[in-house]
Design a protein around this motif. Sequence first.
Motif: not given
Length: 721
Positions: A418-428
């Motif tokens: 989830a941290t990976l998905l959330e971080t990528m979402s924030d980066v996008r």
Amino acid sequence: MAAQSKLMPTKEQIAQLASAYSRHRPLVQRGLTVSFVFYVVISTYRSFSARPAASPSASSKRKGKGKETENSSKPRVAVDAVFYQRLSRILRIVIPSIRSKEALLLFMHSSLLIFRTVISLYVAALDGKIVASLVRAQPLPFLMNISKWLLVAIPATWTNSWLSYVQNKLALAYRTRLTQEVMKQYLGDDADPQDLKVFYKLANLDDRIKNPDQMITHDIQRFSTHLAAIYANVAKPVLDVILYNYQLSQNVGAEGLVLLTVLVQASAALLRALTPAFGQYTALSAQLSGNLRHTHSRLAEFSEEVAFFGGEETEKMLVEREYSGLVKHENHVLTKRWWHGCVEEGIVKWLWGSFGLCICAIPTFFKLPGVVALDMGGRTEGFVTNRRLLLSASDAFGRVMYSYKDLSELAGYTTRVATLLETMSDVRKGKFEKALVSSASIEENAKILRGRGVIVESDEIHFENVPIVTPNGDILVRSLSFYVKPGQHLLIVGPNGTALTLYVGCGKSSLFRILGGLWPVYGGVVRKPPASQFILIPQRPYLSLGTLRDQVIYPHSKEDMEARGVTDDDLRAVLEVVQMENIIEREGGWDAAREWREALSGGDQQKIAWARLFYHQPKYAVLDEATSLVPPDMEGMMMDYATRLGITLLTVSHRPSLWKYHSMILQYDGQGGYVFTKLDAERRLALQQEKEALDIKLLEVPKMKARLAELQEIAADRTRL
């Protein structure tokens, strides 16, 4: 005494109460059984429902100004509301609809689990019949029951094998879905018009994820395996507890079931209180393993630099430090698992086993209302059947208890994914978390960092009052303005230095990262073509894994090349421009595959990068010391050919031989200032030659002064004589 005797029930009252209970016992049994089912479901739900975790305020109190304690850096892992929110989001990815392949596999898995439970109930009753026929010395019923035992083994073994197969297929399907979603965000998707370069920004503009490779490969695989197993470890045991105990209540009475439930729940509460935080241990273990792998990958990546500096001992110390931290944590977890395993087995296996044996003995020592008396064989059959049911129920309840540990470990991997998905979402979305330099807290600098610029698509490059800011908040140039028109080559120069200087010194390479859409714009207006119209040729070009053809056409595939109408003969013509056509025969043809970074020299690698430029023919080419390893005559030939193709060059170089190919110059002073003007190559070259001549003469001054001092000393000696 008289008052006490009035309060004490008489024998007649007791007999009436027992008679009433006997008459209504079936109704009481059904009520107790239904209550037990509801109790099991509700208690299981409460066991796995949100549990309070450490509050953010409490954790923030442990942080100092600008510093964090060791505990604050650990991942927040708990079976709480946050975990279920994260798991729900991931479940929508791995099971997109009820008609998906994953939903079908889950239905098959559920059906097989129920079928296996039905088989277990039948085998428990069959066990009792086999033993009863032995006690009664009845050979024919015994052989008949053995035949049934062998027949039931066929669907039982089939079911167990299919369960393992479907569970592994389910884990693989989960991993495939999740990996596809992650890779779509990480490396982009053809259906996504935005080219956000998340893989670059995740590694360079954000500090939350240090090792995305570990998360994408290992953590997703472990999460998928645990998610596929947790269903069987939770749903199946709960169903078993209900069915086994229902059948047990029919044999020994619901009263014994209530007593057993009270005793088991009391000991289970003790076991839950003694269970360590295995979920946090799992997440921290994955993080430490990723750090160790990252340290080894850095050593492999920078092996040449480490070898030249003789940094083996330092690198060994860094690797050993990461490994020591991992081993220390694993030893701590092993210790926790050891004593927890002792307590767990003592309660689940031995204490609950003794409770069960006492319950099984109830029909033997006590006459239950409505139950006819049985002979030795009947009592033996009942005891064996009940004991088999009890052992199965105890095992199922134990698996329910164990499943919380499995759920905690799943929570650890869920946190990582989830941290990976959330971080990528924030980066996008352009949201980054990066440790900033101390100067970023100055009000004037902080104001720049809070701002955002405007990017306008255009055929030419035009910067208007654009600050050049590194990801860590270091402001290299506060306001940069320049333009580059098509066909107008730009030379970018600045103070000499190391690669670090290029990154945080004067901003030469930083400018290219903004043009390529890699760094955010913190102010002003940037007019530029889309990033697809740029090609970067660094001093050490990137060579991909693949064939010789792949190196020239990267990132295109052979199909893309053919779709553009380009043939291998056209690629040969491109290699002839950079005088590398002999590499085709030397390496074994276009389809030869090598580790090209090792097979080609530095100069040949730069020529391949130029051939790649001539193949793609973009509007702009960014050259970062891209000709430092090729001869000057080849350098000029490639520059002229790029100009004939209509490619506008933005060049970082300190070689005077390149000045004549550029019409504009952007010169940094290394202190935040710059000069942008037209480049008079002949005059600048003349001044450079004059400067070099003066430098040579200045080098002779100390020698001339020393010679003059010698002559003066000789003259003084002659005068004295």
